[in-house]
Design a protein around this motif. Structure first.
Motif, PDB file in Angstrom:
ATOM      1  N   TYR A  22      41.140  38.301  36.367  1.00 27.33           N
ATOM      2  CA  TYR A  22      39.963  37.967  37.176  1.00 27.33           C
ATOM      3  C   TYR A  22      39.448  39.211  37.894  1.00 27.33           C
ATOM      4  CZ  TYR A  22      36.872  36.415  40.748  1.00 27.33           C
ATOM      5  OH  TYR A  22      35.770  36.302  41.546  1.00 27.33           O
ATOM      6  N   ARG A  23      40.343  39.971  38.498  1.00 23.81           N
ATOM      7  CA  ARG A  23      39.936  41.198  39.189  1.00 23.81           C
ATOM      8  C   ARG A  23      39.293  42.174  38.212  1.00 23.81           C
ATOM      9  NH1 ARG A  23      45.353  42.328  42.086  1.00 23.81           N
ATOM     10  NH2 ARG A  23      45.878  40.160  41.832  1.00 23.81           N
ATOM     11  N   PHE A  24      39.803  42.238  36.988  1.00 19.35           N
ATOM     12  CA  PHE A  24      39.204  43.079  35.952  1.00 19.35           C
ATOM     13  C   PHE A  24      37.760  42.643  35.714  1.00 19.35           C
ATOM     14  CE2 PHE A  24      38.737  43.604  31.190  1.00 19.35           C
ATOM     15  CZ  PHE A  24      38.440  44.960  31.230  1.00 19.35           C
ATOM     16  N   ALA A  25      37.531  41.355  35.543  1.00 20.66           N
ATOM     17  CA  ALA A  25      36.178  40.841  35.323  1.00 20.66           C
ATOM     18  C   ALA A  25      35.284  41.112  36.530  1.00 20.66           C
ATOM     19  CB  ALA A  25      36.214  39.343  35.019  1.00 20.66           C
ATOM     20  N   ALA A  64      41.795  41.021  27.143  1.00 16.40           N
ATOM     21  CA  ALA A  64      41.046  42.073  27.828  1.00 16.40           C
ATOM     22  C   ALA A  64      39.805  42.468  27.041  1.00 16.40           C
ATOM     23  CB  ALA A  64      41.937  43.297  28.063  1.00 16.40           C
ATOM     24  N   ILE A  65      39.946  42.600  25.738  1.00 10.82           N
ATOM     25  CA  ILE A  65      38.797  42.952  24.889  1.00 10.82           C
ATOM     26  C   ILE A  65      37.745  41.850  24.948  1.00 10.82           C
ATOM     27  CG2 ILE A  65      38.045  43.275  22.487  1.00 10.82           C
ATOM     28  CD1 ILE A  65      40.840  44.653  22.056  1.00 10.82           C
ATOM     29  N   ARG A  66      38.172  40.613  24.796  1.00  9.28           N
ATOM     30  CA  ARG A  66      37.241  39.474  24.828  1.00  9.28           C
ATOM     31  C   ARG A  66      36.554  39.360  26.183  1.00  9.28           C
ATOM     32  NH1 ARG A  66      33.730  36.651  24.971  1.00  9.28           N
ATOM     33  NH2 ARG A  66      33.496  34.514  24.271  1.00  9.28           N
ATOM     34  N   ALA A 119      37.914  51.664  31.506  1.00  8.99           N
ATOM     35  CA  ALA A 119      39.131  52.481  31.488  1.00  8.99           C
ATOM     36  C   ALA A 119      39.755  52.549  32.876  1.00  8.99           C
ATOM     37  CB  ALA A 119      38.813  53.889  30.974  1.00  8.99           C
ATOM     38  N   LEU A 120      38.929  52.808  33.890  1.00  9.07           N
ATOM     39  CA  LEU A 120      39.445  52.920  35.255  1.00  9.07           C
ATOM     40  C   LEU A 120      39.954  51.573  35.769  1.00  9.07           C
ATOM     41  CD1 LEU A 120      39.854  54.972  37.538  1.00  9.07           C
ATOM     42  CD2 LEU A 120      37.587  54.317  38.404  1.00  9.07           C
ATOM     43  N   ALA A 121      39.243  50.500  35.443  1.00  6.69           N
ATOM     44  CA  ALA A 121      39.678  49.161  35.877  1.00  6.69           C
ATOM     45  C   ALA A 121      41.038  48.814  35.272  1.00  6.69           C
ATOM     46  CB  ALA A 121      38.644  48.109  35.494  1.00  6.69           C
ATOM     47  N   LEU A 122      41.182  48.998  33.981  1.00  4.86           N
ATOM     48  CA  LEU A 122      42.454  48.689  33.329  1.00  4.86           C
ATOM     49  C   LEU A 122      43.573  49.587  33.832  1.00  4.86           C
ATOM     50  CD1 LEU A 122      41.231  48.095  29.666  1.00  4.86           C
ATOM     51  CD2 LEU A 122      42.023  46.364  31.302  1.00  4.86           C
ATOM     52  N   PHE A 123      43.250  50.843  34.088  1.00  4.15           N
ATOM     53  CA  PHE A 123      44.252  51.785  34.574  1.00  4.15           C
ATOM     54  C   PHE A 123      44.700  51.421  35.989  1.00  4.15           C
ATOM     55  CE2 PHE A 123      45.493  55.766  36.647  1.00  4.15           C
ATOM     56  CZ  PHE A 123      46.514  56.162  35.795  1.00  4.15           C
ATOM     57  N   TYR A 124      43.750  51.207  36.900  1.00  4.84           N
ATOM     58  CA  TYR A 124      44.111  50.914  38.288  1.00  4.84           C
ATOM     59  C   TYR A 124      44.728  49.535  38.476  1.00  4.84           C
ATOM     60  CZ  TYR A 124      42.302  55.126  40.462  1.00  4.84           C
ATOM     61  OH  TYR A 124      42.117  56.413  40.857  1.00  4.84           O
TER      62      TYR A 124
END
Length: 170
Positions: A22-25, A64-66, A119-124
């Motif tokens: 959710y935070r990623f979205a 994550a991709i979807r 990239a930054l979202a997935l990394f952090y």
């Protein structure tokens, strides 16, 4: 744009939770409503697709991709069943409303250009290992390091500019 490539290559693989997706979205869209709609749409496709994926890591990468596709498409989707601004449920404790600082951060984060934003979202958020993030974004690890470094600088600049009195008045 130097980001520590060695740290990217040696980071341990994480284990994402629903609230982290959710935070990623939210970071990708900058909008709680759009994040909820994107999650609802992505989860509508989950059952059919996840049966074909063998490992938990493959399932998380697929999601994550979807979710990224959904967040970046801008299409409307029904929000039924989407999680709210949750934090803390991964420890088994009561879910809490996401704090104001995280929401404000998302407002700045969603302005970063792709693929750096993802990239930054997935990394952090520590959703995947750096090599898996590179695979998801179809990038070389060196390009991922550059994208993360550039996105990080842009986020920092945006946050600094937002703190200036002239940016608040205008």
């Amino acid at each position: 744009m130097g980001f520590n490539l060695r740290a990217l290559q040696t980071a341990p693989p994480p284990s994402p939770t629903l609230s982290e997706f959710y935070r990623f979205a939210l970071l990708l869209t900058g909008s709680p409503v759009a994040a909820q709609k994107a999650l609802a749409s992505a989860f509508a496709d989950v059952q059919a697709s996840l049966d074909q994926l063998r490992s938990e890591e493959q399932r998380h990468a697929w999601l994550a991709i979807r979710l990224r596709e959904e967040c970046l498409s801008g299409e409307e989707a029904p929000a039924a069943g989407a999680p709210r601004l949750l934090r803390g449920d991964e420890a088994g404790g009561p879910a809490a409303v996401l704090d104001l600082e995280a929401y404000i951060m998302a407002q700045h984060f969603c302005r970063i250009a792709e693929p750096g934003r993802t990239a930054l979202a997935l990394f952090y958020l520590d959703l995947f290992s750096p090599s898996r993030i590179a695979d998801i974004l179809k990038m070389r690890i060196e390009d991922l390091a550059n994208a993360v470094g550039t996105a990080r600088q842009r986020l920092q600049q945006s946050l600094l500019e937002a703190g200036r009195p002239e940016s608040i008045a205008g």
